[in-house]
Design a protein around this motif. Structure first.
Motif, short mmCIF file in Angstrom:
data_model
loop_
_atom_site.label_atom_id
_atom_site.label_comp_id
_atom_site.label_asym_id
_atom_site.label_seq_id
_atom_site.Cartn_x
_atom_site.Cartn_y
_atom_site.Cartn_z
N THR A 73 -23.52 21.95 -6.88
CA THR A 73 -23.73 22.30 -8.29
C THR A 73 -22.95 21.31 -9.14
OG1 THR A 73 -23.95 24.67 -7.83
CG2 THR A 73 -23.37 24.04 -10.08
N SER A 74 -23.60 20.72 -10.13
CA SER A 74 -22.90 19.82 -11.03
C SER A 74 -23.37 20.04 -12.46
CB SER A 74 -23.11 18.36 -10.62
OG SER A 74 -24.46 17.99 -10.75
N VAL A 75 -22.42 19.95 -13.39
CA VAL A 75 -22.71 20.10 -14.81
C VAL A 75 -22.01 18.96 -15.54
CG1 VAL A 75 -22.66 21.62 -16.82
CG2 VAL A 75 -22.67 22.60 -14.52
N SER A 76 -22.72 18.26 -16.40
CA SER A 76 -22.11 17.19 -17.18
C SER A 76 -22.59 17.26 -18.63
CB SER A 76 -22.43 15.81 -16.60
OG SER A 76 -23.82 15.56 -16.62
N ILE A 77 -21.67 16.99 -19.54
CA ILE A 77 -21.95 17.03 -20.98
C ILE A 77 -21.48 15.73 -21.60
CG2 ILE A 77 -21.46 18.17 -23.16
CD1 ILE A 77 -23.09 19.94 -21.36
N ASP A 78 -22.33 15.07 -22.38
CA ASP A 78 -21.96 13.87 -23.13
C ASP A 78 -22.10 14.16 -24.62
OD1 ASP A 78 -21.82 12.64 -20.65
OD2 ASP A 78 -23.83 11.77 -20.81
N VAL A 79 -21.14 13.68 -25.40
CA VAL A 79 -21.23 13.80 -26.85
C VAL A 79 -21.05 12.42 -27.48
CG1 VAL A 79 -20.31 16.15 -26.82
CG2 VAL A 79 -18.77 14.24 -27.22
N ARG A 80 -21.62 12.26 -28.66
CA ARG A 80 -21.45 11.04 -29.45
C ARG A 80 -21.57 11.40 -30.92
NH1 ARG A 80 -25.16 5.86 -28.28
NH2 ARG A 80 -23.92 5.86 -26.37
N ASP A 81 -20.67 10.85 -31.73
CA ASP A 81 -20.64 11.14 -33.17
C ASP A 81 -20.52 12.63 -33.43
OD1 ASP A 81 -20.89 8.44 -33.75
OD2 ASP A 81 -23.08 8.53 -33.78
N GLY A 82 -19.78 13.33 -32.57
CA GLY A 82 -19.54 14.75 -32.78
C GLY A 82 -20.70 15.64 -32.43
N ARG A 83 -21.76 15.06 -31.88
CA ARG A 83 -22.96 15.85 -31.56
C ARG A 83 -23.27 15.75 -30.07
NH1 ARG A 83 -24.51 13.04 -36.16
NH2 ARG A 83 -25.76 11.59 -34.89
N LEU A 84 -23.86 16.79 -29.56
CA LEU A 84 -24.29 16.79 -28.17
C LEU A 84 -25.35 15.73 -27.96
CD1 LEU A 84 -24.31 18.16 -25.34
CD2 LEU A 84 -26.11 19.66 -26.23
N GLU A 85 -25.12 14.83 -27.00
CA GLU A 85 -26.08 13.77 -26.72
C GLU A 85 -26.88 14.04 -25.45
OE1 GLU A 85 -24.75 9.77 -25.48
OE2 GLU A 85 -26.02 9.04 -27.12
N HIS A 86 -26.20 14.58 -24.45
CA HIS A 86 -26.89 14.79 -23.18
C HIS A 86 -26.20 15.91 -22.43
CE1 HIS A 86 -29.28 13.75 -19.66
NE2 HIS A 86 -28.19 13.84 -18.92
N ALA A 87 -27.00 16.78 -21.86
CA ALA A 87 -26.48 17.86 -21.02
C ALA A 87 -27.32 17.93 -19.76
CB ALA A 87 -26.54 19.20 -21.76
N GLU A 88 -26.66 18.04 -18.65
CA GLU A 88 -27.37 18.04 -17.37
C GLU A 88 -26.72 19.01 -16.40
OE1 GLU A 88 -28.22 14.95 -13.71
OE2 GLU A 88 -28.22 14.19 -15.77
N ARG A 89 -27.54 19.78 -15.75
CA ARG A 89 -27.06 20.66 -14.69
C ARG A 89 -28.00 20.50 -13.50
NH1 ARG A 89 -23.91 25.39 -14.10
NH2 ARG A 89 -24.45 26.54 -12.21
N SER A 90 -27.42 20.36 -12.33
CA SER A 90 -28.24 20.27 -11.13
C SER A 90 -27.68 21.20 -10.07
CB SER A 90 -28.28 18.83 -10.60
OG SER A 90 -26.98 18.40 -10.22
N GLU A 91 -28.58 21.83 -9.36
CA GLU A 91 -28.22 22.70 -8.25
C GLU A 91 -29.22 22.47 -7.13
OE1 GLU A 91 -27.93 26.82 -9.20
OE2 GLU A 91 -26.89 26.49 -11.10
N GLY A 92 -28.77 22.55 -5.91
CA GLY A 92 -29.71 22.39 -4.83
C GLY A 92 -29.06 22.43 -3.47
N VAL A 93 -29.86 22.74 -2.48
CA VAL A 93 -29.43 22.74 -1.09
C VAL A 93 -30.24 21.68 -0.36
CG1 VAL A 93 -29.29 24.06 1.05
CG2 VAL A 93 -28.83 25.19 -1.14
N ASP A 94 -29.56 20.82 0.38
CA ASP A 94 -30.21 19.78 1.17
C ASP A 94 -29.82 19.95 2.62
OD1 ASP A 94 -31.46 18.12 -0.96
OD2 ASP A 94 -29.38 17.86 -1.58
N ILE A 95 -30.74 19.60 3.51
CA ILE A 95 -30.48 19.68 4.94
C ILE A 95 -30.83 18.33 5.56
CG2 ILE A 95 -32.77 20.68 5.32
CD1 ILE A 95 -29.66 21.41 7.48
N GLY A 96 -29.95 17.80 6.36
CA GLY A 96 -30.19 16.56 7.09
C GLY A 96 -30.14 16.84 8.58
N LEU A 97 -31.06 16.30 9.33
CA LEU A 97 -31.14 16.54 10.77
C LEU A 97 -31.21 15.21 11.49
CD1 LEU A 97 -31.54 18.57 13.14
CD2 LEU A 97 -34.01 18.36 12.73
#
Length: 448
Positions: free
Chosen positions: A32-56
């Motif tokens: 799970t990851s959450v990131s927030i970017d702001v510029r000039d006092g305003r929200l510029e980018h918000a991202e959240r990702s969640e997931g399960v991966d399996i490698g064999l």
């Protein structure tokens, strides 16, 4: 979720054996990851990702293949295993492929001692946005800062579980908190930028947003009016911000992959001096609250503190099972892997012996030369160690910082450079690579 990941890896192994594999290992990740970017006092980018991966990874004799998926339904695992087995049957034989022997495996470990998980609640997007705004405001409060290119705050939580048909099964979780700020001074072609970024596994250890913003601004303002330095042979002081990159070149040269191919400028250096006498480079994957810590390696082998360089002398290569077998040695428990590829050797936490002088002492000692705070690009010969990198920082005259510099190149030979480094005493101990500022005499600088 750990129990779920464990069940997922066991299901993948069962599917692999059913499909015809002789042996297999499976790595499940839940992130799970959450990131927030702001510029000039305003929200510029918000991202959240969640997931399960399996490698064999499956093995048929000495043939192996790796597959990965983010769909964990039973029918997908069955298809994944069948595909992996079909691929392995067509793969060339690798005499060094294979799982660890049962008597090599880690049997117990102390996750509590590693302290990799922040028990505090996950920060909300509003919390992260507020932190990013505070960092930006702190930077903009400095006279001379024309803009903040980006101010960010992020959080991540990652769980993994590794299991294999040799009997190994284990998992752990880690959390990460970070704040960063990039500030700009000047306009047009006279713009200069610098930044500050801080990350910790526990929020309580993370510096405040004001600290990050203020330091980004101070570093940026110090770069105003940067120009090219003179060309010639001068001492170079690698600031603590970048000095770990110099040690990183050493670690890359003693990686089992490079040594096994014979493509390393340190290929014949085992037992020889590679650092000045008195300096040691120690790996310790068991340091608490540190980004490179882990209870076992990616092949289930136990980990612990070990010298890589001791009193200046190279003591070991960085090996996983495959490269160790190729070289006729034992693994150093340095296997790393993702879900889509087999293990390969790498290194996490390392600590270089510090000196007894401050960075300012070394600046005074160097007289005239270059203090490097940022590096770009890289031209390094893997077989000779010839070295050339773009750099910026500050020109030093009469033992004091004279003016900021940019657009210059540093050149030398890594074997010679590492053999005469002089360490300061300013390493930051929370980092994965604990390396102080390093002074190197007699490098070639190309500037004006």
């Amino acid at each position: 979720m750990t129990d779920t990941l464990e069940a997922l890896t066991e299901a993948a192994l069962s599917a692999a054996l059913k499909a015809g594999a002789d042996a297999a290992d499976a790595l499940a990740l839940d992130g799970t990851s959450v990131s927030i970017d702001v510029r000039d006092g305003r929200l510029e980018h918000a991202e959240r990702s969640e997931g399960v991966d399996i490698g064999l990874r499956v093995l048929i004799g000495r043939r192996q293949a790796c597959v990965a998926a983010s769909d964990t339904r039973p029918e997908t695992l069955a298809a994944l295993a069948e595909r992996a087995v079909a691929m392995a049957r067509e793969a060339p034989e690798d005499p060094n492929a294979g799982l660890a022997e049962p008597d090599q495996l880690a049997r117990d470990w102390d996750l509590a001692a590693l302290d990799l998980v922040d028990a505090a609640p996950e920060p909300t997007p509003a919390d992260l946005e507020d932190a990013a705004r505070q960092a930006e405001a702190a930077a903009l409060a400095h006279k001379g800062i024309s803009q903040v290119d980006q101010s960010s705050a992020a959080y991540g939580r990652r769980q993994l579980h590794l299991a294999a048909t040799n009997g190994f099964s284990g998992g752990y979780t880690r959390t990460d908190h970070s704040i960063s700020c990039v500030a700009i001074t000047g306009e047009g072609t006279s713009m200069e930028r610098d930044w500050c970024g801080e990350g910790r596994s526990h929020l309580s250890d993370l510096p405040t947003p004001d600290f990050v913003g203020n330091l980004a601004a101070e570093r940026t303002l110090a770069r105003a009016g940067a120009r090219k330095p003179p060309t010639g042979a001068y001492p170079v002081l690698y600031d603590e911000r970048v000095s770990s990159q110099l040690i990183g070149h050493l670690l890359g040269a003693i990686s089992g992959n490079a040594i096994a191919r014979g493509a390393s400028w340190l290929r014949d250096a085992m037992g020889e001096a590679v650092l000045p006498k008195g300096l040691s480079l120690i790996e310790d994957p068991t340091r608490a609250r540190t980004g490179g810590s882990r209870p076992f390696d990616a092949e289930g082998l136990p980990v612990g503190p070990n010298p890589i360089v001791e009193d200046g002398v190279l003591k070991r290569w960085i090996l996983d099972l495959s490269t160790a077998r190729k070289l006729g040695l034992q693994s150093t428990s340095n296997a790393y892997r993702g879900t889509s590829a087999p293990p390969s050797p790498s290194v996490g936490n390392v600590t270089l012996t510090e000196g007894d002088q401050t960075r300012d002492d070394l600046i005074a000692q160097m007289g005239t030369g270059l203090l490097v705070t940022s590096m770009i690009g890289s031209t390094i010969s893997p077989t000779t160690g010839d070295y050339s990198r773009g750099a910026s920082g500050f020109w030093v005259e009469n033992g004091a910082i004279a003016y900021p510099v940019n657009e210059c190149t540093i050149a030398g030979n890594l074997r010679d450079m590492l053999g005469r480094i002089i360490p300061a005493n300013d390493a930051r101990t929370h980092l994965s690579r604990v390396v102080p500022s390093l002074l190197v005499e007699g490098l070639t600088i190309a500037g004006e």
